[in-house]
Design a protein around this motif. Structure first.
Motif, PDB file in Angstrom:
ATOM      1  N   PRO A  80       0.745  -1.193  -0.220  1.00 23.26           N
ATOM      2  CA  PRO A  80      -0.054  -0.059   0.051  1.00 23.26           C
ATOM      3  C   PRO A  80       0.604   0.998  -0.036  1.00 23.26           C
ATOM      4  CG  PRO A  80      -0.871  -1.628   1.535  1.00 23.26           C
ATOM      5  CD  PRO A  80       0.650  -2.186   1.190  1.00 23.26           C
ATOM      6  N   VAL A  81       0.538   2.272  -0.842  1.00 23.35           N
ATOM      7  CA  VAL A  81       1.072   3.588  -0.688  1.00 23.35           C
ATOM      8  C   VAL A  81       0.247   4.622  -0.139  1.00 23.35           C
ATOM      9  CG1 VAL A  81       1.981   5.564  -2.292  1.00 23.35           C
ATOM     10  CG2 VAL A  81       2.471   2.934  -2.956  1.00 23.35           C
ATOM     11  N   VAL A  82      -1.265   4.539  -0.483  1.00 20.67           N
ATOM     12  CA  VAL A  82      -2.052   5.428   0.118  1.00 20.67           C
ATOM     13  C   VAL A  82      -3.379   4.723   0.517  1.00 20.67           C
ATOM     14  CG1 VAL A  82      -3.671   7.508  -0.821  1.00 20.67           C
ATOM     15  CG2 VAL A  82      -1.255   7.244  -1.914  1.00 20.67           C
ATOM     16  N   TRP A  83      -3.818   5.172   1.692  1.00 22.27           N
ATOM     17  CA  TRP A  83      -4.913   4.511   2.240  1.00 22.27           C
ATOM     18  C   TRP A  83      -5.516   5.840   3.361  1.00 22.27           C
ATOM     19  CZ3 TRP A  83      -0.010   2.607   4.285  1.00 22.27           C
ATOM     20  CH2 TRP A  83       0.101   3.146   5.574  1.00 22.27           C
ATOM     21  N   LYS A  84      -6.817   5.264   3.179  1.00 23.95           N
ATOM     22  CA  LYS A  84      -7.658   6.010   4.216  1.00 23.95           C
ATOM     23  C   LYS A  84      -8.404   5.215   5.215  1.00 23.95           C
ATOM     24  CE  LYS A  84     -11.840   6.280   1.353  1.00 23.95           C
ATOM     25  NZ  LYS A  84     -12.593   7.161   0.554  1.00 23.95           N
ATOM     26  N   ARG A  85      -8.813   5.546   6.450  1.00 22.80           N
ATOM     27  CA  ARG A  85      -9.233   4.633   7.485  1.00 22.80           C
ATOM     28  C   ARG A  85     -10.246   5.597   8.654  1.00 22.80           C
ATOM     29  NH1 ARG A  85      -6.461   1.293  10.101  1.00 22.80           N
ATOM     30  NH2 ARG A  85      -6.592   1.829  12.337  1.00 22.80           N
ATOM     31  N   LYS A  86     -10.504   4.895   9.246  1.00 20.76           N
ATOM     32  CA  LYS A  86     -11.260   5.506  10.402  1.00 20.76           C
ATOM     33  C   LYS A  86     -10.471   5.054  11.745  1.00 20.76           C
ATOM     34  CE  LYS A  86     -14.561   7.716  10.460  1.00 20.76           C
ATOM     35  NZ  LYS A  86     -15.984   7.521  10.620  1.00 20.76           N
ATOM     36  N   TYR A  87     -10.384   6.110  12.453  1.00 24.51           N
ATOM     37  CA  TYR A  87     -10.079   5.888  14.156  1.00 24.51           C
ATOM     38  C   TYR A  87     -11.011   6.457  14.972  1.00 24.51           C
ATOM     39  CZ  TYR A  87      -7.054   5.554  18.250  1.00 24.51           C
ATOM     40  OH  TYR A  87      -6.528   5.357  19.480  1.00 24.51           O
ATOM     41  N   GLY A  88     -11.910   5.574  15.703  1.00 18.25           N
ATOM     42  CA  GLY A  88     -13.420   6.187  16.077  1.00 18.25           C
ATOM     43  C   GLY A  88     -14.069   6.885  15.278  1.00 18.25           C
TER      44      GLY A  88
END
Length: 213
Positions: free
Chosen positions: A171-179
């Motif tokens: 992976p080079v670019v990602w998005k995610r949630k933290y809470g």
């Protein structure tokens, strides 16, 4: 008005101050009020809970327990965080709490500055709209990554500089949630001049705006 905090420092080879100024100008163009800080003490300030966005540029460095605790609480409660390269992906190596927020940790860049390709894996995502696979010259980051990340771009290692990773897709670019908070990360951006690459700058800009509440 959305407010953003950029905290810069750490290893000087990543030109943190120069990059902080570039990102500050970028965010101000997008309507943010931007604050610059040069110490991790900023992460312990209760006022960060009122921000829209935090951008850490702190390669290596150390973060105190109360600082990362407050940062994690702010993001969990909805403050966005956007980072890139070692400024976020190789910051605070001793802090697993911080790594849990970002969703990854740098471990190697075989060959150092090399030519490689960034492959867009989610062309349907708004952050990647209109961006095709592109060549890139920089450190090709090998990272330990969280499987819950939503990966938007990858790169494939050739094995030329470490034969045992030949064919590894990273992976080079990602998005995610933290809470409740949105987290965006791109491994591109070794030095300030890389913001001159249109795809790199556009991806980070869109990611920062997406992460900001």
């Amino acid at each position: 008005m959305r407010e953003a905090l950029i905290v810069w420092g750490g290893w000087s080879g990543h030109e943190p101050q120069e990059c902080a100024e570039i990102i500050k100008d970028m965010l101000e163009e997008d309507g943010f009020k931007v604050y610059l800080e040069h110490s991790t003490e900023a992460f312990a300030d209760p006022s960060i809970h009122d921000l829209s966005l935090i951008v850490p540029i702190m390669t290596m460095s150390k973060i105190e327990k109360e600082e990362v605790k407050n940062l994690a609480a702010a993001v969990q409660n909805g403050v966005g965080i956007a980072g890139y390269h070692g400024g976020a992906g190789d910051a605070f190596r001793e802090s697993v709490d911080y790594q849990f927020i970002i969703g990854g940790q740098w471990v190697a860049h075989p060959g150092n500055i090399i030519d490689y390709t960034v492959n867009i894996t989610r062309p349907d995502d708004p952050l990647m709209e209109g961006i095709a696979d592109f060549p890139y010259t920089s450190e090709q980051y090998y990272m330990h990554v969280d499987p819950s990340n939503e990966v938007l771009a990858t790169t494939t290692f050739t094995g030329d500089h470490a034969y045992w990773i030949d064919g590894v897709v990273m992976p080079v670019v990602w998005k995610r949630k933290y809470g409740e908070g949105r987290v965006f990360y791109s491994s591109l951006g070794h030095q300030a001049k890389e913001f001159d690459v249109p795809q790199m700058k556009t991806i980070f800009r869109r990611g920062a705006n997406w992460a900001a509440r």
